[in-house]
Write an enzyme that holds these catalytic residues in place. Sequence first.
Site: not given
Length: 338
Positions: A7, A10, A12, A48, A141, A143, A196, A284, A286
Amino acid sequence: MKLAVLGAGAWGTALAVSAAKGSHEVSLWARDSRQAAQMQAQQVNPRYLPGVAFPEGISLESGPLSPDHAALKGAELIVVATPMAGLREMLVQLAGTSVPVAWLCKGFEAPLTSAEASIGLLGHEVCRVSAPKVRAGILSGPSFAQEVANGQPTALVAASEHAEVREALVAAFHSPMLRVYGNDDIVGVEVGGAVKNVLAIATGLCDGLNLGLNARAALVTRGLAEMSRLGLALGAKAETFMGLSGLGDLVLTATGDLSRNRKVGQLLAQGLSLEQAVASLGHVAEGVYSARTVVQRARVSGVDMPISEAVVALLEGQTQPAQAVAALMGRDAKSESH
């Protein structure tokens, strides 16, 4: 160490860059062969992660995946860097591998049927039914991809019930600027990563309506309580939610200007439709796709999640931004422990 990153979005790409800078050999696979060819020619991911040059050690791959694909040949760790919607397909293709596998996506998979009893699954639950023999885990985490790719200080958590997977993730990604902590509570880490994103939409809404820092702090704090309640109901450890994948990721996503989920909330507060908000991101978010499944899972588990419920009502057009806030503020008084 040789890694396969499946993948080329961004996140990956950022981790591929980080691992290659650490002298690891990385095969970065893109589903779109044209994207792979463009990255190969420019030695950057212009769509990305523009502006971040590929270091030595990254090879670009594409084409249909199979057990003997060049991207997987000799890999000592396989990292699935697709959105949650693509995780099951990837795990099915990797079901026969003996190599440790880890995914990066955060959220609940959308239910496979429209049946009322059908619920969305977390990543480890998807793995359990689609690739039960695979030793797997998650790297999660607080990031942002751009900061990791730029080598800015970051701390992540490698979660798996298998020590071998945790150790492989630490070996692949731990570096002077990227700390990776092991955790065997994959349930807690995945719940934190899923919830989150939904809460970040709520805080973006709060910021977009200019409700102030008091309101944002209240949303983050009560959101953490919601997250913890759901996690405990699903078997997580309470202390996980005070760590990187709970409080840490929530604070980053709910307050950071690079947060796509927070941006969705801000755009909705400005009067954009959900379709317009999502289209403007180019990436995306999520939380938009997992909000409904988070709430479904909470209801089945008997967990009260009013902030997440308000986000779902907003995303589905059942309420307007100001009404959603008013509904939350108008709830009956109760003990903070509930």
